[in-house]
Motif scaffolding. Structure first.
Motif, PDB file in Angstrom:
ATOM      1  N   ALA A   1       9.277   4.589  -4.877  1.00 56.43           N
ATOM      2  CA  ALA A   1       8.340   3.462  -4.818  1.00 56.43           C
ATOM      3  C   ALA A   1       8.968   2.200  -5.400  1.00 56.43           C
ATOM      4  CB  ALA A   1       7.060   3.813  -5.574  1.00 56.43           C
ATOM      5  N   ALA A   2       9.748   2.352  -6.483  1.00 53.12           N
ATOM      6  CA  ALA A   2      10.416   1.187  -7.077  1.00 53.12           C
ATOM      7  C   ALA A   2      11.439   0.599  -6.111  1.00 53.12           C
ATOM      8  CB  ALA A   2      11.091   1.585  -8.388  1.00 53.12           C
ATOM      9  N   ALA A   3      12.157   1.459  -5.371  1.00 56.47           N
ATOM     10  CA  ALA A   3      13.135   0.969  -4.388  1.00 56.47           C
ATOM     11  C   ALA A   3      12.439   0.172  -3.286  1.00 56.47           C
ATOM     12  CB  ALA A   3      13.902   2.153  -3.801  1.00 56.47           C
ATOM     13  N   VAL A   4      11.310   0.681  -2.807  1.00 59.67           N
ATOM     14  CA  VAL A   4      10.554  -0.047  -1.772  1.00 59.67           C
ATOM     15  C   VAL A   4      10.045  -1.379  -2.321  1.00 59.67           C
ATOM     16  CG1 VAL A   4       8.578   0.050  -0.220  1.00 59.67           C
ATOM     17  CG2 VAL A   4       9.879   2.127  -0.683  1.00 59.67           C
ATOM     18  N   GLY A   5       9.576  -1.376  -3.556  1.00 61.25           N
ATOM     19  CA  GLY A   5       9.086  -2.613  -4.177  1.00 61.25           C
ATOM     20  C   GLY A   5      10.189  -3.649  -4.330  1.00 61.25           C
ATOM     21  N   ILE A   6      11.389  -3.213  -4.698  1.00 64.62           N
ATOM     22  CA  ILE A   6      12.515  -4.145  -4.833  1.00 64.62           C
ATOM     23  C   ILE A   6      12.876  -4.748  -3.478  1.00 64.62           C
ATOM     24  CG2 ILE A   6      14.999  -4.265  -5.289  1.00 64.62           C
ATOM     25  CD1 ILE A   6      14.584  -2.346  -7.586  1.00 64.62           C
ATOM     26  N   PHE A   7      12.881  -3.915  -2.446  1.00 64.95           N
ATOM     27  CA  PHE A   7      13.186  -4.420  -1.098  1.00 64.95           C
ATOM     28  C   PHE A   7      12.159  -5.469  -0.683  1.00 64.95           C
ATOM     29  CE2 PHE A   7      12.288  -4.139   3.467  1.00 64.95           C
ATOM     30  CZ  PHE A   7      13.507  -4.563   3.957  1.00 64.95           C
ATOM     31  N   GLU A   8      10.891  -5.201  -0.932  1.00 63.20           N
ATOM     32  CA  GLU A   8       9.836  -6.160  -0.579  1.00 63.20           C
ATOM     33  C   GLU A   8      10.018  -7.480  -1.330  1.00 63.20           C
ATOM     34  OE1 GLU A   8       6.019  -5.049  -1.964  1.00 63.20           O
ATOM     35  OE2 GLU A   8       4.935  -6.427  -0.646  1.00 63.20           O
ATOM     36  N   ALA A   9      10.360  -7.390  -2.626  1.00 60.31           N
ATOM     37  CA  ALA A   9      10.561  -8.599  -3.429  1.00 60.31           C
ATOM     38  C   ALA A   9      11.757  -9.408  -2.941  1.00 60.31           C
ATOM     39  CB  ALA A   9      10.742  -8.210  -4.899  1.00 60.31           C
ATOM     40  N   LEU A  10      12.827  -8.718  -2.530  1.00 60.62           N
ATOM     41  CA  LEU A  10      14.011  -9.423  -2.027  1.00 60.62           C
ATOM     42  C   LEU A  10      13.700 -10.165  -0.729  1.00 60.62           C
ATOM     43  CD1 LEU A  10      16.901  -6.862  -2.685  1.00 60.62           C
ATOM     44  CD2 LEU A  10      16.544  -9.087  -3.777  1.00 60.62           C
ATOM     45  N   ILE A  11      12.950  -9.524   0.161  1.00 57.06           N
ATOM     46  CA  ILE A  11      12.574 -10.182   1.414  1.00 57.06           C
ATOM     47  C   ILE A  11      11.715 -11.416   1.122  1.00 57.06           C
ATOM     48  CG2 ILE A  11      11.251  -9.940   3.547  1.00 57.06           C
ATOM     49  CD1 ILE A  11      13.844  -8.489   3.670  1.00 57.06           C
TER      50      ILE A  11
ATOM     51  N   THR B   1       0.833  -1.204   0.000  1.00 53.12           N
ATOM     52  CA  THR B   1       0.000   0.000   0.000  1.00 53.12           C
ATOM     53  C   THR B   1       0.873   1.261   0.000  1.00 53.12           C
ATOM     54  OG1 THR B   1      -0.156  -0.161   2.407  1.00 53.12           O
ATOM     55  CG2 THR B   1      -1.970  -1.072   1.136  1.00 53.12           C
ATOM     56  N   TYR B   2       2.030   1.164   0.661  1.00 53.40           N
ATOM     57  CA  TYR B   2       2.972   2.288   0.684  1.00 53.40           C
ATOM     58  C   TYR B   2       3.515   2.553  -0.726  1.00 53.40           C
ATOM     59  CZ  TYR B   2       6.798   5.157   2.532  1.00 53.40           C
ATOM     60  OH  TYR B   2       7.670   6.179   2.821  1.00 53.40           O
ATOM     61  N   VAL B   3       3.837   1.469  -1.451  1.00 49.79           N
ATOM     62  CA  VAL B   3       4.298   1.606  -2.835  1.00 49.79           C
ATOM     63  C   VAL B   3       3.206   2.243  -3.699  1.00 49.79           C
ATOM     64  CG1 VAL B   3       4.928   0.296  -4.910  1.00 49.79           C
ATOM     65  CG2 VAL B   3       5.939  -0.289  -2.703  1.00 49.79           C
ATOM     66  N   TYR B   4       1.975   1.820  -3.481  1.00 50.45           N
ATOM     67  CA  TYR B   4       0.851   2.381  -4.236  1.00 50.45           C
ATOM     68  C   TYR B   4       0.720   3.884  -3.984  1.00 50.45           C
ATOM     69  CZ  TYR B   4      -4.017   3.561  -5.219  1.00 50.45           C
ATOM     70  OH  TYR B   4      -5.165   4.187  -5.664  1.00 50.45           O
ATOM     71  N   ARG B   5       0.783   4.289  -2.719  1.00 48.67           N
ATOM     72  CA  ARG B   5       0.618   5.704  -2.385  1.00 48.67           C
ATOM     73  C   ARG B   5       1.773   6.544  -2.931  1.00 48.67           C
ATOM     74  NH1 ARG B   5      -0.431   4.202   2.775  1.00 48.67           N
ATOM     75  NH2 ARG B   5       1.361   5.357   3.554  1.00 48.67           N
ATOM     76  N   LYS B   6       3.002   6.039  -2.713  1.00 49.01           N
ATOM     77  CA  LYS B   6       4.169   6.811  -3.156  1.00 49.01           C
ATOM     78  C   LYS B   6       4.290   6.841  -4.674  1.00 49.01           C
ATOM     79  CE  LYS B   6       5.920   8.177   0.731  1.00 49.01           C
ATOM     80  NZ  LYS B   6       6.076   9.621   1.014  1.00 49.01           N
ATOM     81  N   GLY B   7       4.008   5.714  -5.308  1.00 50.12           N
ATOM     82  CA  GLY B   7       4.214   5.616  -6.750  1.00 50.12           C
ATOM     83  C   GLY B   7       3.115   6.240  -7.584  1.00 50.12           C
ATOM     84  N   LEU B   8       1.866   5.935  -7.260  1.00 52.73           N
ATOM     85  CA  LEU B   8       0.761   6.393  -8.105  1.00 52.73           C
ATOM     86  C   LEU B   8       0.124   7.693  -7.613  1.00 52.73           C
ATOM     87  CD1 LEU B   8      -0.989   3.010  -8.969  1.00 52.73           C
ATOM     88  CD2 LEU B   8       0.657   4.306 -10.319  1.00 52.73           C
ATOM     89  N   LEU B   9       0.001   7.846  -6.296  1.00 58.79           N
ATOM     90  CA  LEU B   9      -0.662   9.046  -5.791  1.00 58.79           C
ATOM     91  C   LEU B   9       0.304  10.231  -5.668  1.00 58.79           C
ATOM     92  CD1 LEU B   9      -3.004   7.509  -3.053  1.00 58.79           C
ATOM     93  CD2 LEU B   9      -3.457   7.899  -5.474  1.00 58.79           C
ATOM     94  N   GLU B  10       1.524   9.953  -5.151  1.00 62.33           N
ATOM     95  CA  GLU B  10       2.494  11.038  -4.982  1.00 62.33           C
ATOM     96  C   GLU B  10       3.497  11.121  -6.134  1.00 62.33           C
ATOM     97  OE1 GLU B  10       4.282  10.849  -1.112  1.00 62.33           O
ATOM     98  OE2 GLU B  10       2.390  10.335  -0.132  1.00 62.33           O
ATOM     99  N   ARG B  11       3.446  10.178  -7.066  1.00 63.83           N
ATOM    100  CA  ARG B  11       4.282  10.164  -8.280  1.00 63.83           C
ATOM    101  C   ARG B  11       5.779  10.164  -7.973  1.00 63.83           C
ATOM    102  NH1 ARG B  11       0.781  14.578 -11.795  1.00 63.83           N
ATOM    103  NH2 ARG B  11      -1.209  13.470 -11.650  1.00 63.83           N
ATOM    104  N   ASP B  12       6.159   9.561  -6.866  1.00 68.74           N
ATOM    105  CA  ASP B  12       7.579   9.396  -6.544  1.00 68.74           C
ATOM    106  C   ASP B  12       7.988   8.005  -7.024  1.00 68.74           C
ATOM    107  OD1 ASP B  12      10.094   9.554  -5.580  1.00 68.74           O
ATOM    108  OD2 ASP B  12       9.546  10.049  -3.519  1.00 68.74           O
ATOM    109  N   TYR B  13       8.155   7.878  -8.334  1.00 64.00           N
ATOM    110  CA  TYR B  13       8.310   6.561  -8.959  1.00 64.00           C
ATOM    111  C   TYR B  13       9.585   5.847  -8.510  1.00 64.00           C
ATOM    112  CZ  TYR B  13       4.757   8.611 -12.002  1.00 64.00           C
ATOM    113  OH  TYR B  13       3.616   9.208 -12.473  1.00 64.00           O
TER     114      TYR B  13
END
Length: 316
Positions: free
Chosen positions: A285-295, A270-282
């Protein structure tokens, strides 16, 4: 002695010739794989290229290749933020509770359903248990909100009938995890039980007959025949569940949470969704998504190793 061991280059050449012969022989079957390979190449592996924006200060005008490299700046920013530990805690607890409660229910349900002798009753129970799996996540969440509504919800009506005060479940942080896990069990238990019922159906019936001749009761046949027979299936499903423990889908959380429950409901997705799509900090958001995928990858590999060590079965 094998000629491949005497001459390694000759052995490699013979392997290539053998592989080409297999490809020529099975070319019709291999052609059938082309649509699947194209699908994964275009829609699964192709988008991975875009992950490099996590290491850039991405600008829509400059594009992916034209944006400036910033290295691990977005990762450092995320690890040093207050949100990191809150998200980590919420994601870990939701995933852990989901694994502890949602995983055993389909197994127990399938074993108990297998013991039902009345076929009509058994099919009715199966049908009712499968129904939620065919509903969209939006309908499931809408039903949950309606059931828990303080004005007309069935749960609150029942609480009021017993003489207690109504509870505003959806805005109470202490109730969010219970609602999330219990609704997940309700929606997926019947559908996931199909896998275990299929495994139970593959057990040799003569084992049950021999156990009955030896005086075994139904509890003993469940304990000493059914459960050991489906144990490999249970371990495989556990590995898959453990691997996705950190991959909590954002759809259901988005539909159920609100600012009053952010402190226990906000997770990585949900944090990736808010940062990436709502706040447009792509990039962030991609860095957070990569961290989640690695875990999630580490969890999957760890569960596979533990399963192989303690259960003797693993995915690979």
């Amino acid at each position: 002695m094998n000629t491949a061991m005497l001459n390694p280059k000759r052995g490699q050449t013979s392997k290539w010739i053998s592989m080409l012969q297999h490809i020529k022989r099975d070319r019709q079957f291999l052609l059938l794989l082309l649509p699947c390979i194209a699908f994964f190449a275009i829609f699964r592996y192709g988008p991975i290229y875009g992950l490099i924006i996590a290491f850039k200060d991405f600008s829509v005008y400059d594009g992916i290749l034209g944006s400036e490299w910033v290295g691990l700046e977005h990762f450092r920013k995320f690890f040093n933020s207050f949100d990191f530990w809150l998200l980590f805690k919420n994601t870990l607890l939701l995933g852990l509770y989901n694994l502890l409660w949602s995983f055993p229910f389909p197994i127990v349900f399938a074993i108990l359903l297998n013991e039902v002798r009345n076929q009509r009753f058994k099919k009715s129970i199966q049908t009712f248990s499968y129904l939620p799996a065919f509903l969209s996540i939006v309908i499931i969440c809408s039903m949950v909100i309606d059931f828990l509504s303080p004005s007309r919800g069935l749960i609150n009506q029942f609480i009021s009938f017993l003489g207690f005060e109504k509870t505003y479940f959806m805005i109470a942080p202490e109730w969010f995890r219970t609602i999330f896990i219990s609704s997940d069990i309700w929606a997926s238990m019947g559908y996931e039980a199909i896998i275990y019922l299929a495994a139970i159906a593959g057990i040799d019936p003569t084992l049950y007959e021999a156990a009955k001749v030896d005086g075994a009761k139904r509890w003993h046949t469940m304990r000493y025949i059914t459960v050991p027979a489906i144990l490999p299936t249970i371990l495989v499903m556990f590995i898959l569940k453990a691997g996705s423990m950190f991959r909590i889908g954002y759809e259901k959380v988005l539909l159920l949470y609100n600012p009053m429950t952010y402190e226990v409901a906000d997770v990585f997705s949900t944090y990736v969704y808010r940062k990436g799509l709502l706040e447009r900090d792509y990039s962030y958001a991609a860095a957070v998504g990569i961290f989640e995928a690695l875990i999630a990858l580490i969890m999957l590999l760890g569960a596979n190793v533990l399963s192989r060590r303690f259960g003797g079965k693993s995915l690979w």
